[in-house]
Enzyme design. Structure first.
Site, PDB file in Angstrom:
ATOM      1  CB  SER A 115     -22.816 -16.193  12.146  1.00 18.87           C
ATOM      2  OG  SER A 115     -22.149 -14.938  12.111  1.00 18.87           O
ATOM      3  CG  ASP A 126     -21.519  -8.739  13.450  1.00 15.50           C
ATOM      4  OD1 ASP A 126     -21.848  -9.859  13.016  1.00 15.50           O
ATOM      5  OD2 ASP A 126     -22.091  -8.186  14.401  1.00 15.50           O
ATOM      6  CG  ASP A 128     -20.904 -12.048  17.493  1.00 10.96           C
ATOM      7  OD1 ASP A 128     -21.034 -10.834  17.691  1.00 10.96           O
ATOM      8  OD2 ASP A 128     -21.763 -12.749  16.929  1.00 10.96           O
ATOM      9  CG  ASP A 180     -20.520  -6.660  18.219  1.00 12.17           C
ATOM     10  OD1 ASP A 180     -20.120  -5.556  17.805  1.00 12.17           O
ATOM     11  OD2 ASP A 180     -21.686  -7.065  18.046  1.00 12.17           O
ATOM     12  CE  LYS A 241     -27.482 -16.710  10.713  1.00 12.23           C
ATOM     13  NZ  LYS A 241     -26.090 -16.452  11.125  1.00 12.23           N
ATOM     14  CE1 TYR A 250     -30.702 -15.187  12.195  1.00 10.78           C
ATOM     15  CE2 TYR A 250     -30.189 -12.957  12.879  1.00 10.78           C
ATOM     16  CZ  TYR A 250     -29.811 -14.266  12.689  1.00 10.78           C
ATOM     17  OH  TYR A 250     -28.520 -14.657  13.008  1.00 10.78           O
TER      18      TYR A 250
END
Length: 665
Positions: A115, A126, A128, A180, A241, A250
């Protein structure tokens, strides 16, 4: 030198012609962007601009947009992490006897995906990210020396490594931002600053874990390349979303769609309507996918013909791929189905939400309601009369985090097992995990409260808490104090048979325990329990404020399913989700010497054949999961179903396990 006036005049004339040519070429390209030509090339009308502005305003209260300060903070965090990676690769290169002059130039990079890379992350989301290193740095170094380096950083908190995961990852909170971080080693001597990961040949001679780690970045970049207008795509994806999260569909882990799947569905909509604004694209999204003929796959482009030996999604070759129910194929090599977790029940739930979304957006575009109605959260607990409640308990917060992660990753297997039962029409799992108050403050009983609510009374004096370890001790024994819950709504068929779920639930709990033992995760105090709960008993697990928190579904009419085309195979008939609340239910307990811990007889009285919808299941669903509802000439007056509840606690100690086996629990 050419006079400026003459140069300008000549160049302007040329540029005008070139601009017209380019616009014509762009329109031609837009018509064929994706697997098929566009459905409509129509541009926006004044009403579309107005509806798009209203859509953007309606998203603001939900926190989907970050402030400039928050965006700047994220960039600072990524910059600090990038410098840390460079420092680690340099130090690790020197440790491996590489000359200083070479170690300074081998590079290494941090790439974002998901995202954040798509530009649709919400406030507090968060990040990625992927750490890319040269060939002399391996994964063992990443999970050892780099992990130790992160431990020494004052900004890093909640650090944990998941080395044996399908995609190995290090999770952390870096200066308030959850990250992450994956790892990939390329077969290159050095990694330049502006290195592009889209080249398929980079995957040559890499192991599967590196390829999977790289796949996130490669897919994200390819999605952005394949949409006609990135800004329109982003606002549309933000809206979809938010809608998916509000409506409880989701979650890739639990068998719904994850972020990349929603992004690809929105990207396909953008390809089909390349000149449309976000308000129109949201409406067309529901129009397209409420009528999509699953399991026909969704593809953003023709699959690549690269052959590097990695498995790709291809039902012509792979038999298992033929049983995927909602295939959405990633656009980067090696192509994969991002929705392989979807089951018959979750597909049914998703498709009904698509139909409801279409009905609501129809009214929005006609000016009969506002966008806020699309984002109203339905009340999951009013849909069903019967639930399975999964309770995961452990003794400490750290244990609970790992324990819940393991159980959540296995719930979809339980759903698949329940679907195989011929008397269960739908097993609908709520993706929200409800965290209970500390068990020692509520007489050992789980109770989920809304955030910020006052906790129950103090624990009993005989229960003591170790302030250092956080463990709760009763008479010298560590007991579970942290509990989380998942709710699965069930729809039964009205047939005169007994439904025994003892084996299904006990198999699930034993599989979770077995995996926890194999990964050395099992700790004293960890337990998993499954209970059958009726709707009127939910207040024992959820506070009244939580039960009433979600508004009921707006009165949008469900669109009737389209009749099957002539000559098509007869489709199975499924009961609608909402039909499960149409019957009166009474529960009678069986005698205590039954083989199961608790057995209930569920009487469905005055049952009337509910409204039914026509589905077009895949071959797998037709063979295994979809159950036809037989029409009856006269309504049944005493249909009964016996439901068996299995409660299994898993504790440390071989003696405890032997006792359980001897009792056939």
């Amino acid at each position: 030198m050419w006079p400026q006036s003459q140069y300008s005049h000549t160049n302007t004339h040329y540029q005008n012609n070139a601009t017209k040519t380019n616009e014509h070429q762009n329109q031609q390209n837009l018509k064929t962007l994706g697997m098929t030509s566009a459905i409509s090339m129509a541009g926006p009308k004044p009403i579309d601009i107005e509806k798009t502005n209203e859509l953007k305003e309606s998203l603001v209260p939900f926190g989907v947009f970050e402030s400039e300060a928050e965006m700047h903070h994220r960039m600072e965090v990524l910059g600090s992490l990038h410098r840390l990676v460079r420092q680690w690769i340099r130090d690790e290169s020197l440790r491996k006897n590489m000359p200083l002059s070479v170690a300074e130039t081998v590079g290494g990079n941090i790439y974002t995906f998901g995202s954040y890379r798509l530009g649709v992350h919400h406030r507090g989301a968060d990040i990625d990210a992927l750490c890319v290193a040269p060939r002399h740095i391996d994964r063992t170094d990443y999970f050892q020396s780099f992990y130790e380096l992160l431990k020494t950083q004052p900004q890093v908190k909640d650090l944990r490594a998941v080395e044996d995961a399908f995609v190995p990852v290090i999770k952390m909170n870096f200066d308030g931002i959850e990250i992450d971080l994956l790892f990939a080693r390329l077969a290159l001597k050095e990694i330049p600053d502006s290195f592009d990961l889209r080249d398929d040949m980079l995957l040559k001679n890499l192991d599967q874990k590196c390829v999977r780690s790289l796949n996130g970045c490669r897919v994200t970049d390819e999605i952005l390349r394949l949409v006609p207008n990135i800004n329109n795509f982003r606002l549309t994806l933000r809206a979809i979303k938010l809608w998916a999260k509000r409506h409880g569909i989701y979650s890739n882990t639990l068998g719904y769609l994850g972020g990349v799947s929603w992004a690809m569905l929105v990207a396909r909509t953008c390809q089909l309507y390349p000149n449309a604004l976000p308000a129109t694209l949201v409406h067309k999204f529901f129009l397209v996918f409420s009528q999509w003929k699953w399991p026909q796959p969704v593809l953003l482009k023709q699959p690549d013909t690269v052959n590097l030996g990695f498995p790709v999604w291809d039902p012509r070759v792979n038999v298992s791929d033929r049983f995927h129910l909602m295939p959405i194929i990633t656009p980067a090599y090696p192509q994969q189905n991002s929705t392989f977790n979807v089951s018959a029940s979750t597909r049914t739930v998703i498709m009904e939400e698509f139909r409801l979304g279409l009905a609501i957006t129809d009214e929005i575009m006609l000016g009969k309601c506002t966008w806020e109605r699309l984002f109203e959260a339905p009340n999951f607990f009013s849909r069903y009369k019967h639930f399975i409640v999964l309770l995961a308990s452990s003794a400490s917060p750290v244990d609970q985090l790992q324990w819940c992660g393991l159980i959540e990753s296995r719930i979809r297997h339980l759903i698949t097992t329940l679907e195989r039962n011929q008397h269960i029409t739908i097993a609908h799992v709520n993706p929200e995990c409800y965290n209970s108050v500390p068990l020692n403050t509520n007489n050992g009983q789980p109770l989920a409260m809304p955030p910020g609510a006052l906790l129950p009374t103090d624990p009993a004096p005989e229960i003591k808490k170790n302030e250092l370890s956080g463990l709760v001790v009763l008479q010298g024994e560590v007991i579970a104090n942290h509990c989380s819950m998942w709710f699965i709504g069930l729809v039964f068929e009205k047939t005169n048979v007994n439904v025994d779920l003892t084996y299904d639930i006990s198999s699930f709990t034993k599989a979770v325990h077995y995996q926890a033992e194999n990964t050395s995760m099992l700790r004293e105090g960890m337990s998993i329990e499954a209970r059958h709960v009726r709707r009127k008993q939910l207040h024992q697990y959820l506070s009244p404020s939580l039960l009433k928190r979600e508004r009921t579904v707006s009165g949008a009419k469900r669109r009737p399913a389209e009749p099957a085309p002539p000559g098509a195979a007869p489709s199975k008939r499924l009961r609608k989700i909402s039909d499960s609340s149409a019957d009166e239910v009474s529960v009678l307990s069986y005698n205590e010497d039954s083989n199961s811990s608790n057995m209930y007889e569920v009487n469905l009285q005055n049952g009337v054949a509910p409204a039914q919808q026509t589905a077009e299941p895949s071959e797998q669903a037709r063979n295994k999961t979809d159950k036809p509802i037989q029409p009856t000439e006269h309504p049944s007056t005493s249909n009964s179903i016996a439901f068996v509840e299995c409660s299994v606690d898993f504790c440390i100690g071989r003696q405890r396990m032997d006792e359980m086996r001897s009792q056939n629990i």
